[in-house]
Design a protein around this motif. Structure first.
Motif, PDB file in Angstrom:
ATOM      1  N   ILE A  45       1.182  -1.023  -0.019  1.00  0.00           N
ATOM      2  CA  ILE A  45       0.157  -0.070  -0.082  1.00  0.00           C
ATOM      3  C   ILE A  45       0.895   1.307   0.088  1.00  0.00           C
ATOM      4  N   THR A  46       0.560   2.074  -0.744  1.00  0.00           N
ATOM      5  CA  THR A  46       1.344   3.480  -0.613  1.00  0.00           C
ATOM      6  C   THR A  46       0.254   4.704  -0.536  1.00  0.00           C
ATOM      7  N   VAL A  47       0.880   5.616   0.318  1.00  0.00           N
ATOM      8  CA  VAL A  47      -0.095   6.713   0.580  1.00  0.00           C
ATOM      9  C   VAL A  47      -0.471   7.629  -0.498  1.00  0.00           C
ATOM     10  N   SER A  48      -1.656   7.772  -0.667  1.00  0.00           N
ATOM     11  CA  SER A  48      -2.383   8.548  -1.843  1.00  0.00           C
ATOM     12  C   SER A  48      -1.514   9.717  -2.198  1.00  0.00           C
ATOM     13  N   GLY A  49      -1.394   9.752  -3.544  1.00  0.00           N
ATOM     14  CA  GLY A  49      -0.440  11.096  -4.119  1.00  0.00           C
ATOM     15  C   GLY A  49      -0.915  12.317  -3.616  1.00  0.00           C
ATOM     16  N   ASP A  50      -2.076  12.304  -3.348  1.00  0.00           N
ATOM     17  CA  ASP A  50      -2.763  13.909  -3.079  1.00  0.00           C
ATOM     18  C   ASP A  50      -2.974  13.905  -1.460  1.00  0.00           C
ATOM     19  N   ALA A  51      -2.096  13.147  -0.751  1.00  0.00           N
ATOM     20  CA  ALA A  51      -2.361  13.059   0.782  1.00  0.00           C
ATOM     21  C   ALA A  51      -1.457  14.432   1.302  1.00  0.00           C
ATOM     22  N   TYR A  52      -1.809  14.895   2.208  1.00  0.00           N
ATOM     23  CA  TYR A  52      -1.262  16.185   2.893  1.00  0.00           C
ATOM     24  C   TYR A  52       0.189  16.126   3.547  1.00  0.00           C
ATOM     25  N   LEU A  53       0.484  14.770   3.592  1.00  0.00           N
ATOM     26  CA  LEU A  53       1.518  14.286   4.474  1.00  0.00           C
ATOM     27  C   LEU A  53       2.096  12.813   3.841  1.00  0.00           C
ATOM     28  N   MET A  54       3.340  12.655   3.522  1.00  0.00           N
ATOM     29  CA  MET A  54       3.793  11.363   3.061  1.00  0.00           C
ATOM     30  C   MET A  54       3.310  10.874   1.944  1.00  0.00           C
ATOM     31  N   ALA A  55       2.972  11.626   0.964  1.00  0.00           N
ATOM     32  CA  ALA A  55       2.238  11.254  -0.473  1.00  0.00           C
ATOM     33  C   ALA A  55       3.458  10.211  -1.172  1.00  0.00           C
ATOM     34  N   GLY A  56       2.746   9.227  -1.680  1.00  0.00           N
ATOM     35  CA  GLY A  56       3.666   8.218  -2.358  1.00  0.00           C
ATOM     36  C   GLY A  56       4.391   7.358  -1.532  1.00  0.00           C
ATOM     37  N   ALA A  57       4.497   7.663  -0.236  1.00  0.00           N
ATOM     38  CA  ALA A  57       5.155   6.606   0.964  1.00  0.00           C
ATOM     39  C   ALA A  57       4.656   5.377   0.989  1.00  0.00           C
ATOM     40  N   PRO A  58       5.481   4.135   1.095  1.00  0.00           N
ATOM     41  CA  PRO A  58       4.882   2.978   1.567  1.00  0.00           C
ATOM     42  C   PRO A  58       4.204   3.062   2.964  1.00  0.00           C
ATOM     43  N   VAL A  59       3.126   2.124   3.082  1.00  0.00           N
ATOM     44  CA  VAL A  59       2.329   2.305   4.230  1.00  0.00           C
ATOM     45  C   VAL A  59       2.982   1.270   5.233  1.00  0.00           C
ATOM     46  N   VAL A  60       3.839   1.667   6.142  1.00  0.00           N
ATOM     47  CA  VAL A  60       4.676   0.490   6.911  1.00  0.00           C
ATOM     48  C   VAL A  60       4.729   1.086   8.238  1.00  0.00           C
ATOM     49  N   ASP A  61       4.186   2.010   8.883  1.00  0.00           N
ATOM     50  CA  ASP A  61       3.934   2.719  10.084  1.00  0.00           C
ATOM     51  C   ASP A  61       2.852   3.219  10.538  1.00  0.00           C
ATOM     52  N   PRO A  62       2.654   3.530  11.809  1.00  0.00           N
ATOM     53  CA  PRO A  62       1.460   4.064  12.311  1.00  0.00           C
ATOM     54  C   PRO A  62       1.170   5.549  11.508  1.00  0.00           C
ATOM     55  N   ILE A  63       1.934   6.435  11.315  1.00  0.00           N
ATOM     56  CA  ILE A  63       1.682   7.694  10.773  1.00  0.00           C
ATOM     57  C   ILE A  63       1.214   7.176   9.230  1.00  0.00           C
ATOM     58  N   SER A  64       1.870   6.540   8.520  1.00  0.00           N
ATOM     59  CA  SER A  64       1.679   6.376   7.086  1.00  0.00           C
ATOM     60  C   SER A  64       0.123   5.737   6.933  1.00  0.00           C
ATOM     61  N   ALA A  65      -0.091   4.702   7.834  1.00  0.00           N
ATOM     62  CA  ALA A  65      -1.355   3.832   7.964  1.00  0.00           C
ATOM     63  C   ALA A  65      -2.394   5.033   8.238  1.00  0.00           C
ATOM     64  N   PHE A  66      -2.223   5.862   9.169  1.00  0.00           N
ATOM     65  CA  PHE A  66      -3.268   6.857   9.598  1.00  0.00           C
ATOM     66  C   PHE A  66      -3.673   7.847   8.449  1.00  0.00           C
ATOM     67  N   VAL A  67      -2.547   8.310   7.808  1.00  0.00           N
ATOM     68  CA  VAL A  67      -2.891   9.061   6.684  1.00  0.00           C
ATOM     69  C   VAL A  67      -3.343   8.768   5.616  1.00  0.00           C
ATOM     70  N   GLN A  68      -3.043   7.385   5.277  1.00  0.00           N
ATOM     71  CA  GLN A  68      -3.790   6.825   4.267  1.00  0.00           C
ATOM     72  C   GLN A  68      -5.178   6.431   4.517  1.00  0.00           C
ATOM     73  N   ALA A  69      -5.361   6.012   5.776  1.00  0.00           N
ATOM     74  CA  ALA A  69      -6.878   5.868   6.161  1.00  0.00           C
ATOM     75  C   ALA A  69      -7.616   7.103   6.054  1.00  0.00           C
ATOM     76  N   ASP A  70      -7.019   8.361   6.477  1.00  0.00           N
ATOM     77  CA  ASP A  70      -7.743   9.279   6.389  1.00  0.00           C
ATOM     78  C   ASP A  70      -8.126   9.854   4.957  1.00  0.00           C
ATOM     79  N   MET A  71      -7.111   9.649   4.098  1.00  0.00           N
ATOM     80  CA  MET A  71      -7.217   9.701   2.616  1.00  0.00           C
ATOM     81  C   MET A  71      -8.201   8.947   1.913  1.00  0.00           C
TER      82      MET A  71
END
Length: 156
Positions: A45-71
């Motif tokens: 899973i990668t963080v959505s390209g239009d995310a406000y934080l960590m755009a395009g980063a792999p989802v491997v930690d709590p912050i990226s998981a939270f940001v992707q869930a929000d997106m």
């Protein structure tokens, strides 16, 4: 005096057990963090390209998981015109989109919670080691005080 020495020895033993449990908590917390992180990474899973934080980063930690869930929530609401699953008519074809978004978001939040529990376990482990260490110091002081009192009594 013998009672004080015995109690000091018991306190030292309790301290040692507490320290061992602390180490177990730390190992369990680190193992849990690693397992959740590796399972998320395996999903690719990668963080959505239009995310406000960590755009395009792999989802491997709590912050990226939270940001992707929000997106995911943002995109699902955007697709449904701002309506949630419960607000959509049962016959609305967008209801499946809202449902999938809700399930994916909940799954990512579950991993965020698992990361939190893992971190909590490590924290409890550290505190347990510190408490155990304090008990061992206290027990040693009690044993030494009992020995000193005994030697003073024998000398007199």
């Amino acid at each position: 005096m013998a009672i004080a020495a015995a109690n000091g020895s018991k306190v030292r033993t309790i301290g040692l057990v507490t320290m061992i449990l602390g180490l177990v908590f730390i190992i369990a917390g680190i193992a849990t963090w690693g397992a959740v992180s590796s399972k998320l990474a395996a999903e690719k899973i990668t963080v959505s390209g239009d995310a406000y934080l960590m755009a395009g980063a792999p989802v491997v930690d709590p912050i990226s998981a939270f940001v992707q869930a929000d997106m995911i929530s943002h995109h699902a609401l955007e697709a449904t015109g701002g309506k949630t699953y419960a607000e959509l008519d049962k016959e609305d074809p967008l209801r499946a989109t809202a449902m999938n978004g809700s399930f994916l978001r909940a799954s990512l939040f579950t991993s965020v919670i698992a990361f939190g529990v893992a971190l909590f376990a490590v924290g409890v482990g550290v505190v347990s080691i510190l408490v155990g260490w304090g008990l061992r110091i206290s027990g040693t002081a009690t044993v030494q005080a009992a020995a000193a009192t005994k030697s003073e009594t024998v000398s007199a």
